[in-house]
Design an enzyme around this catalytic site. Structure first.
Site, short mmCIF file in Angstrom:
data_model
loop_
_atom_site.label_atom_id
_atom_site.label_comp_id
_atom_site.label_asym_id
_atom_site.label_seq_id
_atom_site.Cartn_x
_atom_site.Cartn_y
_atom_site.Cartn_z
N ILE A 131 31.70 33.04 41.41
CA ILE A 131 31.43 34.15 40.61
C ILE A 131 31.59 34.71 39.29
O ILE A 131 30.93 35.44 39.00
CB ILE A 131 31.25 35.12 41.71
CG1 ILE A 131 32.46 35.12 41.98
CG2 ILE A 131 30.51 34.79 43.39
CD1 ILE A 131 32.79 36.48 42.78
N GLY A 134 36.36 35.25 33.22
CA GLY A 134 36.24 35.82 32.08
C GLY A 134 37.17 34.96 31.41
O GLY A 134 37.27 34.08 31.59
N ASP A 249 38.32 48.70 27.89
CA ASP A 249 37.41 47.83 27.95
C ASP A 249 36.36 48.16 28.75
O ASP A 249 35.60 47.52 29.90
CB ASP A 249 37.81 46.34 28.43
CG ASP A 249 37.09 45.35 27.90
OD1 ASP A 249 36.28 45.68 26.49
OD2 ASP A 249 36.16 43.84 28.90
N1 LIG Z 1 35.55 42.28 42.57
C1 LIG Z 1 35.04 41.49 42.49
N2 LIG Z 1 33.90 41.07 43.10
C2 LIG Z 1 32.03 40.11 41.92
N3 LIG Z 1 32.55 40.06 41.27
C3 LIG Z 1 33.95 39.84 40.41
C4 LIG Z 1 34.66 40.86 40.69
N4 LIG Z 1 35.99 40.74 39.88
C5 LIG Z 1 35.33 40.37 39.44
N5 LIG Z 1 34.20 39.69 39.16
C6 LIG Z 1 33.40 38.92 38.19
O1 LIG Z 1 34.18 38.03 37.19
C7 LIG Z 1 34.16 38.81 36.03
C8 LIG Z 1 35.66 38.12 35.23
O2 LIG Z 1 36.13 39.16 35.92
P1 LIG Z 1 37.09 39.90 35.45
O3 LIG Z 1 36.33 40.74 34.15
O4 LIG Z 1 38.08 41.31 35.53
O5 LIG Z 1 37.32 38.95 34.40
P2 LIG Z 1 38.67 38.87 33.11
O6 LIG Z 1 39.13 37.86 32.89
O7 LIG Z 1 39.64 40.03 32.72
O8 LIG Z 1 37.00 38.88 32.59
P3 LIG Z 1 36.64 39.48 30.93
O9 LIG Z 1 37.34 38.52 29.73
O10 LIG Z 1 35.43 39.86 31.47
O11 LIG Z 1 37.64 40.74 30.61
C9 LIG Z 1 33.68 40.28 36.16
O12 LIG Z 1 32.60 40.15 35.21
C10 LIG Z 1 32.53 40.27 37.14
O13 LIG Z 1 31.22 39.21 37.14
#
Ligand SMILES: Nc1ncnc2c1ncn2[C@@H]1O[C@H](COP(=O)(O)OP(=O)(O)OP(=O)(O)O)[C@@H](O)[C@H]1O
Length: 664
Positions: A131, A134, A249
């Site tokens: 879903i 990142g 962020d």
């Molecule tokens: N609890 C959740 N429920 C649903 N979707 C989620 C949840 N946590 C994260 N996501 C989805 O996953 C994506 C990536 O999560 P997150 O931003 O925490 O990861 P990241 O690796 O730190 O990403 P980024 O590069 O955007 O910082 C989010 O943009 C969101 O769409």
């Protein structure tokens, strides 16, 4: 969430050296997380377990991880914890945790975050679908087989046990466990996959994010609704700040919503503790939401960085488009000055910011925020915006003062989340990206078919049987790939980050002619393509630059945006695609893509790169001229890139035709 060295496994000595350095390095918890390469992510696949599909990872990933883990545990034991400050746990505690099933490396770096928890096992979850993605993680919807609850699993990438990756991962977990508020995403548990050593963070599953909702056609937020979302954001931030945590962020795609419109701040991957004596990195916050002090290089900023981002979101929710969509740091700074005015002389004097000499304008810019926004934003919101977007951070107030502002205490009052419309389809930035990607693929597929039909009408009649054809294609790809051995980052990146100089970074699908000695400098971008994500809004389908703040990323985005502008479509599918593989991960060794990038040429015969050595107008502080020049260079680069690409496409088609001729 972490940084991965793509150049393979380090030697033990290197590793010990790095760990030792880091335990004495002042910036060690806050070094630029985006500066390190990341490796390929193992693909997630299903393995049957009875009737259930339970979590598993790629075998390869498993092996490399296990051996790395063993090596690292040994090394960590030798050199002590990476973050002694964070892991003040007694030996008894430590042993108990290891006995309970926590890996000892995790106990070393994030012991306190594990208190009271047992690791969950991977086979107690059923994976449903991906879903989100990142830079540091893949996120999956899954079912907790013990509770039957739907959860989100964030699979953390911290491959090769790179110490930086481990520290960032540890920091995120520690921060998440310290926070406990209805408007902050709650970490529910940690899964350790015994088989693969992979780690997943378990969160409640949330349906939407603010960017996804705001960019859905037909959804228009009422004023009470905006108040409701912004209030929740401020309440969540108030909690973070009171716990000494800076998020760093804040942006729409990190503000998740459940079906009842309860907002939760997510993604603490860049967050840090604010009461630190050590300097902080200024290379955080996604560019459009980044406050001026960070652009100016501040390393002792505070909670007000999150307030600036909140101001940007507040304006965006009313106007339906990003307030300050700069394509590069220079442009971002200029947009801020034009709208919010430039800081006072006194501020320049006392703040002694690193990049002040470059950015300090010759004349003071007058603030015109109220004038510009008065027709789009109601007065009480504008009054709050004036505070949140104060160019000098000390004037931004606090989350608590923002919550007491007239915006929330006058009619229409903020709605109760549950009284707001329920949106049924999950709406996330990621879903939008997927839809756009699909549409792009379809369009590209259709045009490729037409081209192939034209070019290979004769050859296609004589193609070999499928298996042989596959071999032939592989051999063509290999032979095309053989000329593409040199990593541009290795070859042309000797001087590192030089102030505000920047190079135009290679774009997928945009390449140069061969260089002077005749060999192509074509190679998949990897080390310097880092974090990014498309920021979509109702009216703007533009691109947000990398949040790492790297000039590379920024200029790449500038190029991409410029291409979108130039083709007049305003359609940034290409850019979104670029940003969707910002890690340079997925196709790192894909020879078919390896010929896609190179560094663009700049004058003087050195065609491999454009080097905007900077500052563009050093010392004079003439930001207008700097921007003009900057814009001109971007246009030049885009044109050159386009013509180079056309030439190269012709070249490749010619070579492919001749190879296919030989293969027959
Ligand atoms: N609890 C959740 N429920 C649903 N979707 C989620 C949840 N946590 C994260 N996501 C989805 O996953 C994506 C990536 O999560 P997150 O931003 O925490 O990861 P990241 O690796 O730190 O990403 P980024 O590069 O955007 O910082 C989010 O943009 C969101 O769409």
């Amino acid at each position: 969430m972490g940084c991965i060295c793509s150049k393979g496994v380090r030697t033990n000595d290197d590793y010990i050296e790095t760990c030792k350095k880091q335990s004495t390095n002042h910036e060690n918890l806050d070094s630029d997380k985006t500066s390190v390469n990341r490796r390929n992510e193992a693909t997630f696949r299903l393995i049957p377990n009875g009737n259930k599909n339970v979590l598993s990872d790629d075998e390869e990933d498993k092996e490399s991880f296990v051996s790395q883990k063993e090596a690292t545990v040994k090394l960590l034991d030798n050199v002590g914890p990476l973050q002694p400050r964070m892991s003040r746990i007694g030996n008894g505690d430590r042993t108990a945790k290891v006995v309970a099933g926590w890996p000892s490396w995790l106990v070393s770096v994030a012991g306190e975050a594990l208190n009271g928890w047992l690791p969950r096992s991977a086979d107690s979850f059923e994976k449903l679908e991906m879903i989100g993605q990142g830079t540091y993680s893949n996120v999956y919807r899954a079912r907790d087989l013990q509770t039957n609850q739907i959860v989100a699993l964030k699979k953390v990438r911290f491959a090769n046990m790179d110490p930086e990756s481990v520290r960032f991962m540890a920091r995120e977990i520690i921060i998440l466990r310290r926070l406990n508020h209805p408007n902050v995403m709650k970490l529910q548990g940690i899964i350790i996959s015994k088989a693969s050593g992979s780690m997943y963070l378990v969160f409640e599953y949330l349906y939407h994010d603010l960017t996804g909702l705001a960019s859905t056609p037909g959804i228009k937020f009422s004023q009470s609704q905006i108040k409701c979302y912004v209030k929740q954001l401020l309440l969540g931030l108030e909690h973070c700040h009171s716990c000494g945590v800076l998020h760093r962020d804040i942006k729409g795609s990190n503000l998740l919503l459940d079906r009842d419109n309860n907002l939760k701040i997510a993604d603490f991957g860049l967050s840090t503790f604010c009461q630190r004596k050590q300097p902080l990195t200024s290379r955080v916050v996604t560019l459009w939401y980044r406050p001026p002090e960070l652009l100016l290089g501040s390393t002792d900023y505070g909670v007000t960085v999150d307030l600036w981002s909140t101001g940007c979101i507040l304006a965006e929710l009313f106007t339906g488009k990003p307030l300050l969509p700069g394509r590069t740091e220079v442009e971002q700074m200029h947009k801020i000055f034009k709208l919010c005015g430039s800081p006072s002389e006194e501020y320049w004097r006392r703040s002694r910011l690193r990049h002040a000499a470059i950015f300090k304008p010759q004349h003071q810019y007058k603030r015109c925020l109220a004038d510009t926004c008065k027709d789009l934003i109601p007065p009480s919101a504008l009054a709050l915006l004036e505070v949140l977007l104060a160019v000098e951070p000390e004037s931004r107030g606090t989350t608590s003062s923002a919550l007491q502002s007239e915006f929330f205490t006058t009619r229409p009052f903020p709605s109760e989340p549950s009284s707001l419309p329920r949106y049924h389809q999950p709406r996330k930035e990621f879903d939008i990206k997927l839809r756009e990607e699909e549409a792009r693929r379809r369009r590209k597929g259709a045009s490729n078919k037409q081209n192939e039909a034209k070019r290979f009408s004769r050859e296609s009649k004589a193609v070999p049987a499928p298996s042989a054809n596959a071999e032939l294609l592989a051999s063509i790809q290999k032979r095309l790939g053989e000329t593409n051995q040199t990593s541009v980052s290795e070859k042309f990146n000797p001087e590192g980050d030089s102030g505000f100089g920047f190079r135009i970074e290679p774009l997928e699908g945009i390449t140069t002619a061969p260089n002077l000695n005749g060999s192509s400098q074509l190679r998949t971008q990897r080390s310097y393509v880092q974090r990014g994500g498309a920021q979509l809004s109702r009216f703007s389908n533009s691109v947000a630059p990398n949040r790492d703040g790297s000039q590379f990323g920024s200029v790449r985005d500038a190029l991409v945006s410029q291409r979108c502008l130039e083709d007049g479509s305003g359609n940034c599918n290409l850019s979104q695609r670029l940003l969707e593989k910002p890690n340079g991960l997925k196709k790192e060794d894909d020879s078919s893509s390896s010929s896609k990038e190179s560094i663009l040429g700049y004058g003087g015969g050195k065609r491999e790169r454009i080097h905007y050595s900077g500052p563009l107008i050093p010392g004079e502080g003439n930001l207008d001229e700097m921007l003009k020049e900057h814009e001109r260079q971007i246009l030049l680069a885009v044109r050159r890139a386009q013509s180079d690409k056309a030439k190269r496409d012709d070249n490749i088609q010619g070579r492919r035709a001749s190879l296919m001729g030989n293969g027959r």
